[in-house]
Design an enzyme around this catalytic site. Sequence first.
Site, PDB file in Angstrom:
ATOM      1  N   PHE A 286       0.834  -1.202   0.000  1.00 30.99           N
ATOM      2  CA  PHE A 286       0.000   0.000   0.000  1.00 30.99           C
ATOM      3  C   PHE A 286       0.861   1.241   0.000  1.00 30.99           C
ATOM      4  O   PHE A 286       2.003   1.214   0.443  1.00 30.99           O
ATOM      5  CB  PHE A 286      -0.847   0.063   1.285  1.00 30.99           C
ATOM      6  CG  PHE A 286      -1.815  -1.047   1.429  1.00 30.99           C
ATOM      7  CD1 PHE A 286      -3.119  -0.889   1.003  1.00 30.99           C
ATOM      8  CD2 PHE A 286      -1.437  -2.248   1.995  1.00 30.99           C
ATOM      9  CE1 PHE A 286      -4.034  -1.915   1.133  1.00 30.99           C
ATOM     10  CE2 PHE A 286      -2.339  -3.279   2.125  1.00 30.99           C
ATOM     11  CZ  PHE A 286      -3.631  -3.110   1.688  1.00 30.99           C
ATOM     12  N   CYS A 287       0.278   2.336  -0.412  1.00 31.03           N
ATOM     13  CA  CYS A 287       0.897   3.637  -0.186  1.00 31.03           C
ATOM     14  C   CYS A 287       0.813   3.870   1.324  1.00 31.03           C
ATOM     15  O   CYS A 287      -0.284   3.913   1.889  1.00 31.03           O
ATOM     16  CB  CYS A 287       0.135   4.722  -0.943  1.00 31.03           C
ATOM     17  SG  CYS A 287       0.735   6.371  -0.565  1.00 31.03           S
ATOM     18  N   GLU A 288       1.973   3.974   1.964  1.00 33.32           N
ATOM     19  CA  GLU A 288       1.985   4.088   3.427  1.00 33.32           C
ATOM     20  C   GLU A 288       1.295   5.354   3.923  1.00 33.32           C
ATOM     21  O   GLU A 288       0.782   5.386   5.033  1.00 33.32           O
ATOM     22  CB  GLU A 288       3.408   3.986   3.951  1.00 33.32           C
ATOM     23  CG  GLU A 288       3.967   2.582   3.771  1.00 33.32           C
ATOM     24  CD  GLU A 288       5.399   2.443   4.244  1.00 33.32           C
ATOM     25  OE1 GLU A 288       6.211   3.341   3.955  1.00 33.32           O
ATOM     26  OE2 GLU A 288       5.680   1.440   4.899  1.00 33.32           O
TER      27      GLU A 288
ATOM     28  N   MET B  42      -1.466   6.513   2.694  1.00 30.19           N
ATOM     29  CA  MET B  42      -2.913   6.243   2.682  1.00 30.19           C
ATOM     30  C   MET B  42      -3.364   5.477   3.913  1.00 30.19           C
ATOM     31  O   MET B  42      -4.459   5.687   4.409  1.00 30.19           O
ATOM     32  CB  MET B  42      -3.305   5.474   1.424  1.00 30.19           C
ATOM     33  CG  MET B  42      -3.311   6.328   0.184  1.00 30.19           C
ATOM     34  SD  MET B  42      -3.874   5.411  -1.249  1.00 30.19           S
ATOM     35  CE  MET B  42      -5.607   5.199  -0.828  1.00 30.19           C
TER      36      MET B  42
ATOM     37  N   LEU C  96      -0.332   3.428  -7.271  1.00 29.60           N
ATOM     38  CA  LEU C  96       0.783   2.494  -7.105  1.00 29.60           C
ATOM     39  C   LEU C  96       0.775   1.443  -8.210  1.00 29.60           C
ATOM     40  O   LEU C  96       1.741   0.731  -8.401  1.00 29.60           O
ATOM     41  CB  LEU C  96       0.725   1.799  -5.741  1.00 29.60           C
ATOM     42  CG  LEU C  96       1.137   2.628  -4.541  1.00 29.60           C
ATOM     43  CD1 LEU C  96       1.092   1.795  -3.276  1.00 29.60           C
ATOM     44  CD2 LEU C  96       2.520   3.228  -4.711  1.00 29.60           C
TER      45      LEU C  96
END
Length: 149
Positions: free
Chosen positions: A84-86, A88, A121
């Site tokens: 994941f996009c950290e 988010m 991503l």
Amino acid sequence: MQNRLSKELQDLTTGNPLVGVQIQPDEKNRLLWIATVSGPEGTAYQGGKFKLAITFPENYPFKAPFFQFQTKIFHPNINEKGEFCEDMIETKEQWQPTKTVKQVLEKILNILGQVNTDQSLNNQAMEMYKKDKNKFEEYVRNETKKYAS
């Protein structure tokens, strides 16, 4: 740390579990949990069961755990490695020791239900989503049947 992990695990399994999420601690590694996340109803992921590894650092809760899908998932905000996009899920600079795994899991469920078009991503997934949402959802349903049934 062990007391904190035990308390959070109890909350997620017997206290106040999240709908659509089951947690199983790894018997051999106290710093690893495997979550089974059901695709949220009303989304293209509905009906899917996705394995999600939650890896805790030794200094948890002062450092954030790492979340990564083990089941292949096609989503604009999740890369091909299942990461994941950290920003988010708030597991980078925004992490605070008062945050819990449950709060992050709630964010992950929200991500599955609603794409953030500002943070891509998976460029292929994002392009498909922006170009033709119906085609994207059909593709996701097929991928979910193939990999997450």
